[in-house]
Every structure is written in structure tokens, then in C-alpha cells.
Design an enzyme around this catalytic site. Structure first.
Site, PDB file in Angstrom:
ATOM      1  N   HIS A 121      93.587  83.237  61.971  1.00 36.50           N
ATOM      2  CA  HIS A 121      93.532  82.350  60.816  1.00 36.50           C
ATOM      3  C   HIS A 121      94.967  82.233  60.292  1.00 36.50           C
ATOM      4  O   HIS A 121      95.726  83.197  60.372  1.00 36.50           O
ATOM      5  CB  HIS A 121      92.626  83.015  59.780  1.00 36.50           C
ATOM      6  CG  HIS A 121      92.265  82.181  58.602  1.00 36.50           C
ATOM      7  ND1 HIS A 121      93.139  81.917  57.575  1.00 36.50           N
ATOM      8  CD2 HIS A 121      91.107  81.567  58.264  1.00 36.50           C
ATOM      9  CE1 HIS A 121      92.526  81.178  56.654  1.00 36.50           C
ATOM     10  NE2 HIS A 121      91.284  80.955  57.053  1.00 36.50           N
ATOM     11  N   ASP A 198      92.069  91.927  60.154  1.00 34.46           N
ATOM     12  CA  ASP A 198      91.511  90.934  59.236  1.00 34.46           C
ATOM     13  C   ASP A 198      89.996  90.902  59.475  1.00 34.46           C
ATOM     14  O   ASP A 198      89.524  90.383  60.483  1.00 34.46           O
ATOM     15  CB  ASP A 198      92.171  89.577  59.538  1.00 34.46           C
ATOM     16  CG  ASP A 198      91.461  88.409  58.873  1.00 34.46           C
ATOM     17  OD1 ASP A 198      90.422  88.615  58.220  1.00 34.46           O
ATOM     18  OD2 ASP A 198      91.954  87.281  59.024  1.00 34.46           O
ATOM     19  N   GLN A 201      85.910  87.668  58.725  1.00 37.92           N
ATOM     20  CA  GLN A 201      84.800  87.038  59.437  1.00 37.92           C
ATOM     21  C   GLN A 201      83.824  88.069  59.991  1.00 37.92           C
ATOM     22  O   GLN A 201      82.698  87.748  60.355  1.00 37.92           O
ATOM     23  CB  GLN A 201      85.367  86.178  60.578  1.00 37.92           C
ATOM     24  CG  GLN A 201      84.480  85.048  61.032  1.00 37.92           C
ATOM     25  CD  GLN A 201      84.086  84.135  59.896  1.00 37.92           C
ATOM     26  OE1 GLN A 201      82.898  83.905  59.685  1.00 37.92           O
ATOM     27  NE2 GLN A 201      85.038  83.614  59.143  1.00 37.92           N
ATOM     28  N   LYS A 224      82.656  85.801  51.778  1.00 36.17           N
ATOM     29  CA  LYS A 224      82.111  85.648  53.135  1.00 36.17           C
ATOM     30  C   LYS A 224      80.891  86.547  53.330  1.00 36.17           C
ATOM     31  O   LYS A 224      80.234  86.487  54.357  1.00 36.17           O
ATOM     32  CB  LYS A 224      83.183  86.002  54.175  1.00 36.17           C
ATOM     33  CG  LYS A 224      84.453  85.153  54.100  1.00 36.17           C
ATOM     34  CD  LYS A 224      84.466  84.025  55.105  1.00 36.17           C
ATOM     35  CE  LYS A 224      85.589  83.048  54.876  1.00 36.17           C
ATOM     36  NZ  LYS A 224      86.778  83.324  55.679  1.00 36.17           N
ATOM     37  N   CYS A 362      91.632  76.327  59.943  1.00 33.21           N
ATOM     38  CA  CYS A 362      92.791  77.160  59.597  1.00 33.21           C
ATOM     39  C   CYS A 362      93.262  77.977  60.786  1.00 33.21           C
ATOM     40  O   CYS A 362      93.726  79.102  60.641  1.00 33.21           O
ATOM     41  CB  CYS A 362      92.498  78.099  58.425  1.00 33.21           C
ATOM     42  SG  CYS A 362      92.127  77.258  56.908  1.00 33.21           S
TER      43      CYS A 362
HETATM   44  C1  LIG Z   1      88.105  83.193  55.628  1.00 28.81           C
HETATM   45  C2  LIG Z   1      89.074  83.891  56.461  1.00 28.81           C
HETATM   46  C3  LIG Z   1      90.329  84.248  55.973  1.00 28.81           C
HETATM   47  C4  LIG Z   1      90.828  83.871  54.595  1.00 28.81           C
HETATM   48  O1  LIG Z   1      90.039  84.397  53.587  1.00 28.81           O
HETATM   49  P1  LIG Z   1      90.314  83.966  52.068  1.00 28.81           P
HETATM   50  O2  LIG Z   1      89.066  84.391  51.366  1.00 28.81           O
HETATM   51  O3  LIG Z   1      90.507  82.485  52.072  1.00 28.81           O
HETATM   52  O4  LIG Z   1      91.516  84.707  51.619  1.00 28.81           O
HETATM   53  C5  LIG Z   1      91.172  84.940  56.809  1.00 28.81           C
HETATM   54  N1  LIG Z   1      90.812  85.277  58.049  1.00 28.81           N
HETATM   55  C6  LIG Z   1      89.623  84.943  58.567  1.00 28.81           C
HETATM   56  C7  LIG Z   1      89.274  85.373  59.954  1.00 28.81           C
HETATM   57  C8  LIG Z   1      88.704  84.234  57.792  1.00 28.81           C
HETATM   58  O5  LIG Z   1      87.522  83.896  58.307  1.00 28.81           O
END
Ligand SMILES: *Cc1c(COP(=O)(O)O)cnc(C)c1O
Length: 404
Positions: A121, A198, A201, A224, A362
Site C-alpha cells: 500500500h 503492516d 488488511q 478495517k 493505493c
Molecule cells: C488500509 C490499509 C492501509 C492504510 O490504512 P489507513 O487506515 O488508511 O491508515 C495500509 N496498508 C494496507 C495493507 C491497508 O489495507
């Protein structure tokens, strides 16, 4: 097993109609919907104990502080962090990544190497590019293949004693691939590099155990995983959080302030300057409780069923190509239909009440890899049903017939 019918009763928004059709919400990878247990927590906060935390001696402030710190403990337990002060409240994944990237500016020198996966992302790319500009460190890319799996041999070949940091998502938001994070972390640690995963997801689909993973940083967003927007957490190993300088200066993060010298508060407050999203943090705790009430294993098993079912049905439609065909993937389907722009499909699906995402999600480097402008992405949650998958499939067929 999941009782979808009764679960759906928890989500008021699922009763909405869009353009005269019942809403079929398949944009869960962008943000999940909110159960009434979380909505009630938000209403309760503003109705009964809205106050600033950690500051007042008065009752409301103490109640708000207790609930906020209880939420931190709930989240600590969920991710199995060793200490609650290793859980930092943030505004979300983006904030968490920027906090770590900013902290490493003090620890890197020119020529140090940072490794990023090819399927990130933008929020796990851009802060590191900014860090490289500031420090002279070099960003190198762990490649992916057609299926949407990372090429682990190339990863191992990239690791060396100049590698200082590796960052990668646990699950790709654009492809659904579940990355082999255990192997990534072990490889990085073998050369003395730290790892940030990260988990934005992954958090709706699985329960990461940060101690079992031995990960240095793990970051998530509440929105999420059935919580509100604008709040998340960054897990950091104690030794790293002690080593990194504060991200922002302000109230709440200090021990003592004078114009000659300021000393910083202990963890976690060192990284929590200013009045936080108090209600959001408490509601995040309620969301974690809600998910655990259903059970993350049950959620994952049910979503796999939906994924298999939807994938099979979608592939019956002529011209459909799915991007992200890893054997190890979660309930995200990115696809295109030959000869049709993804945006046009998304617009027709919306007219029929079906919410999907279209575009680059993104993650432009992934789109560049496949040489496409974007995809249509349908992402499923535990409150979606097989009937909704059928509605989605019929809508895609209709869109195809109208557009071809
Ligand atoms: C949604 C997402 C982000 C960003 O999250 P925010 O809540 O917009 O800060 C980063 N990485 C992944 C894999 C995502 O799905």
C-alpha cells in the site's frame, strides 16, 4: 460455525437500500462496517463520560482514563503483546508507519539498505522514500510473481549486513495474498534488521500473535476490523520503543518541561502527544471484543468459503481475469473483464446496489506490474452471504452485457 443471519442484525447499515436495491457491501478491504455494539459504545462515551484522560482528578476523567486503558489491555491481549505499554494508540496504520519511519531517521546512515515488498500500500512505501531522502539510505524492492506471491529467493538474496529494516504487509489489500511473514521476519533478524509488518488488511481476517511472530513493529487500523475510523495501534517491541525518539512533541508525552530541558514520559505516553481519539480507542476495544465473540477462526473459515464460491462463479463469466491467485489468500478478489474499464463496471454495480472498489487500491506498483490501470475489487467480510455473492455475480454479468 457462523450464524450470519443473526450477525447481520448487528449491522444497521446492512438494511440500507441503494438505488432501490438492497445494499450488497463488498468494499470491506477499504473499510469494514460497524456493529451496534461499537456504535453503542460511542454513544455511551459521549452521553455519559466524555472527558479528557490522564489529567483530571474528577470522576468523568477517571472513568474515561480507565476505559481507554482497558481498551489498550484488550488490544494487547488480542495481539498477545508482552506489555500493554508496547501498544501505542495511533490514528491508524498510516500514522503507525510514519511514526516508525520518522524514528529511524536518527538511526540510519547513508548506504544502509531498507527492503520493501513489491505489493505494498502506498502508506508502506512513501514514508520510507521520505526517510531515504533524509538519511541517504537505499530502498530495495522484494519482487512478486504473476500469482501475487513474493519471490522469497530474491528476498534472501537481497538480505545482507547493510539491511537495517524490512517492511511488508501481512495481507495485500489489492491481491489478498497472505505473505509468509514468519519467514520474512526470521530472514531479517538473521542479518540484524528490524521488521515492520503492516497488518491493516490482516487484522479483519486473522489474529496476529506478535510474540510468536517475533515481529518488531506491527500496525493496524480499527476501521478495517469493525471499529471507527481515525484510530489504530502500533505494536512495538519494548527495546525498539525505548530506542526510537518521540514522533511528536506536545502535552501528554513529557515527564518535565522547562525552557532549558524537557524530559519525556515513559512508554506508551512518549509516543502519544496531545489529546488522543479517546472515544475511538474505547470503541476499538469494543470492536475487538465483538470479533472475538464470534471467533477469528470461525470468521476466517467462513470467509474462505465465500472466497472459493465467488471465485468459481466469477471465473465462469467470459473474459474475467483475476489478479492475485496465490494458493494462500484471503477474501479479496481483484479482477477485470477483457475490453472493459474497471471504473465502468464499478459504476454499473453501484446502480444495482453492489458496492465494490475500482482503481489502483493505493498500490500503483502492483498495477504497473500487471500493466493495467486498475481493477475491480470485491472484498468479503463475515457478514456477507452466499446470496449476496449471487447478486454480485448477476450484476457483473449485467454490466458486461451492457458494456461489451
Ligand atoms: C488500509 C490499509 C492501509 C492504510 O490504512 P489507513 O487506515 O488508511 O491508515 C495500509 N496498508 C494496507 C495493507 C491497508 O489495507
Amino acid at each position: 460455525m457462523i450464524d450470519v443471519k443473526s450477525i447481520r442484525e448487528d449491522f444497521p447499515i446492512l438494511k440500507r437500500e441503494i438505488n432501490g436495491y438492497p445494499l450488497v457491501y463488498l468494499d470491506n478491504a477499504a473499510t469494514s462496517q460497524t456493529p451496534k455494539q461499537v456504535i453503542d459504545t460511542i454513544v455511551d462515551y459521549y452521553s455519559n463520560y466524555n472527558a479528557n484522560i490522564h489529567r483530571g482528578v474528577h470522576t468523568l476523567s477517571q472513568e474515561a482514563t480507565d476505559k481507554y486503558e482497558m481498551a489498550r489491555k484488550t488490544i494487547q491481549k488480542h495481539f498477545n503483546a508482552k506489555h500493554s505499554y508496547e501498544i501505542l494508540f495511533t490514528s491508524g496504520t498510516t500514522h503507525g508507519i510514519n511514526l516508525v519511519a520518522s524514528g529511524f531517521a536518527a538511526l540510519l546512515k547513508p548506504g544502509d539498505e531498507l527492503l520493501v515488498s513489491a505489493m505494498e500500500h502506498h502508506s508502506n512505501i512513501v514514508p520510507w522514500q521520505m526517510l531515504c531522502e533524509k538519511t541517504g539510505a537505499v530502498l530495495k524492492v522484494i519482487p512478486m510473481n504473476e500469482e501475487g506471491d513474493l519471490v522469497m529467493d530474491s528476498y534472501k538474496a537481497l538480505l545482507n549486513d547493510k539491511t537495517k529494516l524490512v517492511f511488508c504487509n501481512h495481507i495485500s489489500n489489492a491481491l489478498g495474498s497472505i505473505n509468509p511473514v514468519e519467514e520474512i521476519i526470521a530472514g531479517a533478524h538473521a542479518v540484524g534488521a528490524a521488521v515492520l509488518i503492516d497488518g491493516a488488511q490482516a487484522c479483519p481476517h486473522l489474529k496476529a500473535d506478535v510474540q510468536a511472530l517475533d515481529v518488531d513493529f506491527y500496525t493496524v487500523s480499527a476501521h478495517k476490523m469493525c471499529g471507527p475510523t481515525g484510530v489504530g495501534v502500533l505494536y512495538g517491541k519494548e527495546e525498539w520503543l525505548r530506542k526510537l525518539p518521540p514522533y511528536q512533541g506536545g502535552g501528554e508525552m513529557i515527564a518535565e518541561v522547562s525552557f532549558e530541558k524537557t524530559t519525556y514520559a515513559d512508554l506508551p505516553h512518549k509516543f502519544e502527544a496531545g489529546t488522543p481519539n479517546i472515544c475511538g480507542g474505547i470503541a476499538f476495544g469494543a470492536a475487538v471484543d465483538y470479533l472475538n465473540g464470534i471467533g477469528m477462526d470461525a470468521i476466517a473459515a467462513y470467509e474462505q468459503e465465500l472466497l472459493q464460491y465467488a471465485t468459481g462463479k466469477l471465473l465462469e463469466i467470459p473474459g474475467v481475469r483475476i489478479f492475485g491467485t496465490s494458493a494462500n489468500k484471503t477474501s479479496v478478489i481483484s479482477f477485470n473483464i477483457e475490453g472493459i474499464h474497471p471504473y465502468d463496471i464499478g459504476a454499473i454495480l453501484d446502480k444495482l446496489g453492489v458496492a465494490v472498489r475500482t482503481g489502483h487500491h493505493c498500490a500503483q506498483p502492483i498495477m504497473d506490474y500487471y500493466k493495467i490501470p486498475g481493477t475491480v475489487r470485491a472484498s468479503f467480510a463475515f457478514y456477507n452471504t452466499r446470496e449476496e455473492v449471487d447478486t454480485f455475480i448477476e450484476a457483473v454479468k449485467r454490466a458486461r452485457n451492457m458494456l461489451l
